[in-house]
Design an enzyme around this catalytic site. Structure first.
Site, mmCIF file in Angstrom:
data_model
loop_
_atom_site.group_PDB
_atom_site.id
_atom_site.type_symbol
_atom_site.label_atom_id
_atom_site.label_comp_id
_atom_site.label_asym_id
_atom_site.label_seq_id
_atom_site.Cartn_x
_atom_site.Cartn_y
_atom_site.Cartn_z
ATOM 1 N N CYS A 144 -7.432 -0.205 13.720
ATOM 2 C CA CYS A 144 -7.963 -1.270 14.582
ATOM 3 C C CYS A 144 -7.037 -1.540 15.765
ATOM 4 O O CYS A 144 -7.137 -2.575 16.400
ATOM 5 C CB CYS A 144 -8.213 -2.540 13.772
ATOM 6 N N ALA A 159 0.830 -1.216 0.000
ATOM 7 C CA ALA A 159 0.000 0.000 0.000
ATOM 8 C C ALA A 159 0.861 1.261 0.000
ATOM 9 O O ALA A 159 0.545 2.229 -0.697
ATOM 10 C CB ALA A 159 -0.911 -0.011 1.215
HETATM 11 N N1 SAH Z 1 -10.555 -3.741 4.848
HETATM 12 C C1 SAH Z 1 -10.517 -5.179 5.076
HETATM 13 C C2 SAH Z 1 -9.647 -5.562 6.234
HETATM 14 C C3 SAH Z 1 -8.197 -5.158 6.099
HETATM 15 S S1 SAH Z 1 -7.141 -6.089 7.134
HETATM 16 C C4 SAH Z 1 -11.938 -5.676 5.291
HETATM 17 O O1 SAH Z 1 -12.819 -4.892 5.636
HETATM 18 O O2 SAH Z 1 -12.170 -6.879 5.138
HETATM 19 C C5 SAH Z 1 -5.592 -5.566 6.630
HETATM 20 C C6 SAH Z 1 -5.154 -6.069 5.280
HETATM 21 O O3 SAH Z 1 -3.928 -5.401 4.999
HETATM 22 C C7 SAH Z 1 -4.839 -7.541 5.147
HETATM 23 O O4 SAH Z 1 -5.622 -8.072 4.115
HETATM 24 C C8 SAH Z 1 -3.347 -7.617 4.763
HETATM 25 O O5 SAH Z 1 -3.095 -8.602 3.772
HETATM 26 C C9 SAH Z 1 -3.119 -6.254 4.205
HETATM 27 N N2 SAH Z 1 -1.753 -5.701 4.294
HETATM 28 C C10 SAH Z 1 -0.895 -5.751 5.327
HETATM 29 N N3 SAH Z 1 0.207 -5.021 5.060
HETATM 30 C C11 SAH Z 1 0.029 -4.503 3.831
HETATM 31 C C12 SAH Z 1 0.804 -3.630 3.004
HETATM 32 N N4 SAH Z 1 1.979 -3.156 3.392
HETATM 33 N N5 SAH Z 1 0.295 -3.273 1.805
HETATM 34 C C13 SAH Z 1 -0.897 -3.735 1.387
HETATM 35 N N6 SAH Z 1 -1.674 -4.548 2.129
HETATM 36 C C14 SAH Z 1 -1.222 -4.926 3.332
#
Ligand code: SAH
Length: 405
Positions: free
Chosen positions: A349, A289
């Site tokens: 969270c 991200a």
């Molecule tokens: N919005 C989602 C929940 C997100 S949980 C829902 O409502 O279902 C956090 C997510 O971030 C996970 O799917 C994980 O794979 C992702 N994640 C963790 N680190 C990340 C990064 N550096 N870049 C992109 N995604 C990441």
């Protein structure tokens, strides 16, 4: 020998006694009184007393966790093969009754949320006809208490459901409990289709990086969709919870996550709802991200709606400053990429990031981005993840929906 003679009495210091009288259920190892026995028994029912010997109630003990005792009653219960089992049954029944009143339009929700339902160490989720169980403390792992929990769940939901256990290994480790793969405790299914806000989702307890969907965001999905419009970006989209809801009202949605496995389920979820998305196109991108936001903003990409829902950056209080820097970087980039009149749905969270910390971080990002951020809704977790007034740790999710100009 009568059972009451075998029940250990554990004295706690004044600080712990005050916390327990204030309705908080935890006694830390460091808060045991000098009058307490030299070691804490594992998985036992104990009577907790203050330094003057006055009974504070009954707790379940752990011989390895920093949280040595977790209160389960104000009364002095006995471990007589009945009282604890009855308590589990009545608490599960109360937890189910509460969900029946507060959950609407979904057959997936958290049925039992540990301390928030008076059942420390037990987390139960329902995905239609698959019930998942996490057993996270030594006491809840006792065969008699597991059995009481399973029987109560079958009594509530009927014998036709499947019950699958998939406990988080990291937390079991803190309690010195063996880690294991998924276990089918009843029935034959570990996969289900479930509904949230009239959308269909796929759940498979045998796959996925966690025990299922982020049910705590269910109400926020619907709230976000009430303001979302235009071109949307769902960053940290996991299996598409926000993205699918946005696709009902936006022209185009891009979901970003670093987990390919999560995106594969997201794509299946999108296909299952194809008829309901009214032309909202969805595209999934596997990427980090931070890198992606940097690239997109330097390319001058603009959006009308952005969701940020990162994993918990602050796993401890010590990690708070670093976590806030991470949140600020994400929010700053998102703010710069939003068109005037755009919607930012920003989440955290981490329990350690308070609502005040989160507001301050957002204000600082707004000032740096030279954007005005109007907070439309300050939200929290869905009601099936209850926030108990006397247990601040039960409040962990922040979801701010903002209008950006
Ligand atoms: N919005 C989602 C929940 C997100 S949980 C829902 O409502 O279902 C956090 C997510 O971030 C996970 O799917 C994980 O794979 C992702 N994640 C963790 N680190 C990340 C990064 N550096 N870049 C992109 N995604 C990441």
């Amino acid at each position: 020998m009568p059972a009451q003679q075998t029940t250990a009495r554990i004295a706690v210091n004044t600080r712990a006694a005050k916390r327990l009288r204030g309705g908080h259920p935890w006694v830390y190892l460091s808060d045991l009184s000098e009058k307490a026995p030299a070691s804490v028994p594992s998985a036992s029912l104990v009577h907790v007393v203050d330094e003057r010997g006055k009974t504070l109630g009954s707790a379940l003990s752990s011989s390895s966790s920093q949280i040595a005792l977790r209160m389960i009653s104000d009364n002095a219960l006995e471990d007589d093969g009945k009282q604890l089992q009855d308590l589990i049954r009545t608490r599960i029944a109360a937890a189910v009754d509460y969900r029946n009143r507060v959950v609407h339009g979904s057959d997936a929700y958290r049925v039992v949320f540990s301390e928030a339902d008076g059942l420390p160490g037990l987390i139960v989720d329902r995905y239609n006809d698959v019930i998942t169980l996490q057993v996270l403390t030594q006491a809840m792992d006792r065969p008699d208490l597991r059995d009481a929990a399973l029987k109560s769940l079958l009594a509530e939901f009927g014998n036709n459901v499947s019950v699958v256990e998939r406990s988080e290994p990291r937390i079991r480790q803190l309690e010195n409990l063996p880690a294991f793969d998924i276990k089918l405790l009843h029935g034959s299914n570990s996969a289900a289709r479930f509904q949230m806000n009239q959308l269909d989702f796929h759940f498979d307890a045998a796959a996925g990086q966690k025990t299922g969907a982020f049910l705590d965001q269910r109400e926020n999905y619907a709230a976000a969709a009430a303001y979302a419009h235009g071109e949307a970006l769902d960053v940290f989209c996991y299996q598409g919870g926000f993205a699918l809801h946005l696709a009902r009202v936006c022209q185009h949605v891009t979901g970003v996550d670093s987990s390919r496995a999560a995106l594969e389920v997201a794509e299946q979820n999108a296909l299952a709802n194809a008829g309901k998305l009214k032309g909202g196109e969805i595209e999934w991108i596997e990427a980090s991200a931070f890198d992606l936001l940097k690239d997109f903003s330097s390319e001058g990409k603009q959006y009308d709606t952005i969701v940020l829902d990162p994993p918990a950056f602050a796993k401890s209080k010590r990690a708070l400053p670093t976590a806030l820097r991470g949140y600020k970087e994400l929010n700053l980039r998102a703010l710069k990429m939003l068109r005037p009149g755009g919607i930012l749905v920003t989440n955290s969270c981490s329990h350690h990031v308070s609502e005040a910390d989160f507001s301050e971080m957002l204000a600082s990002a707004a000032a740096d981005a030279h954007r005005t951020v109007k907070i439309l809704e300050r939200r929290s977790q869905s009601k099936d993840h209850p926030i108990v007034a006397t247990i601040p740790e039960t409040a962990y999710l922040k979801c701010f929906i903002c209008w950006i100009s």
